[in-house]
Design an enzyme around this catalytic site. Structure first.
Site, short mmCIF file in Angstrom:
data_model
loop_
_atom_site.label_atom_id
_atom_site.label_comp_id
_atom_site.label_asym_id
_atom_site.label_seq_id
_atom_site.Cartn_x
_atom_site.Cartn_y
_atom_site.Cartn_z
N LYS A 58 8.84 -23.65 48.84
CA LYS A 58 7.41 -23.29 48.77
C LYS A 58 6.65 -24.36 48.00
O LYS A 58 7.26 -25.16 47.27
CB LYS A 58 7.25 -21.92 48.10
CG LYS A 58 7.79 -21.86 46.67
CD LYS A 58 7.89 -20.43 46.17
CE LYS A 58 8.42 -20.39 44.73
NZ LYS A 58 8.71 -19.01 44.30
N TYR A 279 -11.50 -40.85 24.18
CA TYR A 279 -12.53 -39.81 24.09
C TYR A 279 -12.50 -39.09 22.75
O TYR A 279 -11.44 -38.72 22.25
CB TYR A 279 -12.33 -38.78 25.20
CG TYR A 279 -12.84 -39.24 26.54
CD1 TYR A 279 -14.18 -39.62 26.71
CD2 TYR A 279 -12.00 -39.29 27.63
CE1 TYR A 279 -14.65 -40.03 27.94
CE2 TYR A 279 -12.45 -39.71 28.87
CZ TYR A 279 -13.79 -40.07 29.02
OH TYR A 279 -14.24 -40.49 30.23
C1 PLP Z 1 9.94 -18.98 43.71
C2 PLP Z 1 10.96 -17.95 44.03
C3 PLP Z 1 12.33 -18.24 44.01
C4 PLP Z 1 12.87 -19.53 43.46
O1 PLP Z 1 12.86 -19.43 42.06
P1 PLP Z 1 13.45 -20.58 41.11
O2 PLP Z 1 13.33 -20.00 39.75
O3 PLP Z 1 12.59 -21.77 41.32
O4 PLP Z 1 14.86 -20.81 41.52
C5 PLP Z 1 13.21 -17.28 44.47
N1 PLP Z 1 12.76 -16.07 44.89
C6 PLP Z 1 11.45 -15.74 44.89
C7 PLP Z 1 11.04 -14.41 45.35
C8 PLP Z 1 10.51 -16.66 44.44
O5 PLP Z 1 9.22 -16.32 44.40
#
Ligand code: PLP
Length: 384
Positions: A58, A279
């Site tokens: 994702k 800054y």
């Molecule tokens: C993002 C996600 C994962 C992966 O999690 P990590 O901690 O990056 O391994 C797995 N399952 C769900 C439902 C997620 O939202």
């Protein structure tokens, strides 16, 4: 290679060429070691034993490039992929063969049912309403539609409540037309192995899934894999660990670093005692100092808050003053004269400073560092 209207090169096997800033024009270079990524997949698979290992890609594979990452994982034998949104799944489908499952974690937004069915992706149904909509569409299309079902084992984020699971168990007709391929849930505290919530969630999950049709089950994310075999079920869903983030905070990182980030020096200067730097004059020269300005800033996803440093052949170069949008000023007084010249590179993420260390300096987690990277880097993939 042909480029369809979607803009992504058609698979299987063809890498879509992601547009990237040419190396000689970019302010910073992001290196992505696909060999290390593949090794991380093998490390997790070895931990899992009999359970299968998915790849969570994702958010453009946590900022590293979903197509490149998915292809590398597929070459290691990965056959299940998870994204958050349907449009992410559509882009991924263009590079993955049809027999590689793509699950959509955020499920089925109202109005997206037909797109989902046509895209040959598997929504994760998170509510009875989504289940109803999917079942209705299956009836209209007169064909079974595959789906994963998420149950809420105690995170209160997504999935059917225990009460709804009971209702579903009592009314199997609610599943009519739906071909259930996976029952899953998600751990809230997996990175804290001693937290009793883990065991509670696992027990809840095991109780809930036994009320449902016997299909493969999935609970563990990256850290969940390290909680032990009774969290592995049939399929684990690691993301962060694949990309080198430590899944066992507090213990040594069992994963290989995947990402390196280097920024170019724009110019160097010498300043006298008491001169304001950057800054707000948040920093002032203590004595005679030598400074280098590098071309990377918060618009590239480098967090403005938090102390950090760059490195040059292992020598630490502290930030001087505030992080700007497009640049950061470094104190290079410790280096020999002329050690750094315009165009030279300093290390921001690499052997001297890990993603997790950068996150700690910024008061966040490695996940946010990776997913914050902007589009201005020159990206280069190697090790495939
Ligand atoms: C993002 C996600 C994962 C992966 O999690 P990590 O901690 O990056 O391994 C797995 N399952 C769900 C439902 C997620 O939202």
């Amino acid at each position: 290679m042909t480029t369809p209207p979607g803009g992504v090169t058609k698979g299987p096997g063809a890498l879509p060429v992601q547009p990237t800033v040419p190396e000689h024009l970019a302010g910073a270079l992001l290196g992505i070691d696909l060999g290390a990524l593949r090794e991380n997949y093998r490390i997790l698979k070895a931990r899992l034993g009999r359970a299968a290992c998915a790849g969570v890609v994702k958010a453009d594979a946590y900022g590293l490039g979903a197509a490149e990452v998915a292809e590398a994982l597929a070459a290691e034998g990965c056959r299940s992929f998870f994204v958050a949104h349907i449009f992410e799944a559509l882009e991924l489908r263009a590079v993955l063969p049809r027999d590689h499952a793509i699950f959509v974690l955020n499920g089925l937004p109202p109005g997206a049912e037909r797109d989902s069915a046509e895209a040959d992706v598997t929504p994760v149904l998170n509510s009875l309403e989504q289940l109803q909509a999917w079942s209705d569409l299956a009836r209209r299309l007169e064909r079974p539609l595959p789906a994963a079902l998420q149950v809420d084992s105690g995170m209160s984020r997504l999935g059917l409540s225990p009460h709804e699971v009971e209702r579903l168990a009592a009314t199997p007709a609610l599943l009519s037309g739906v071909q259930l391929v996976l029952v899953m849930s998600h751990l809230a505290c997996a990175d804290e192995p001693d937290n009793p919530v883990n065991r509670l969630q696992r027990d809840n999950f095991d109780r809930l899934r036994r009320m449902l049709p016997a299909v493969p089950a999935s609970l563990a994310n990256s850290s969940g894999i390290f909680l032990g075999q009774d969290y592995h079920h049939d399929l684990a869903r690691p993301g962060a660990a694949l990309y080198g983030v430590n899944p066992t905070p507090g213990d040594a990182n069992p994963m290989r670093q995947v990402v390196s980030l280097r920024a170019k020096v724009v110019q160097t200067r010498e300043v006298g005692d008491g001169v304001g730097i950057g800054y707000g004059y948040a920093s002032r020269a203590r004595t005679h100092m030598r400074l280098a300005t590098i071309s990377l800033g918060y618009a590239d996803g480098w967090h403005r808050r938090g102390a950090a440093a760059a490195f040059h052949h292992g020598a630490r170069l502290p930030f001087a003053g505030r992080v700007s949008m497009d640049s950061i000023i470094l104190d290079i007084s410790a280096l020999p004269h002329d050690a750094l010249r315009p165009g030279d590179l300093v290390d921001l993420i690499g052997a001297d400073q890990t993603v997790d260390q950068v996150a700690e300096h910024a008061g966040t987690i490695g996940y946010e560092i990776l997913t914050s990277f902007g589009r201005r880097f020159h990206r280069h993939y190697f090790g495939a």
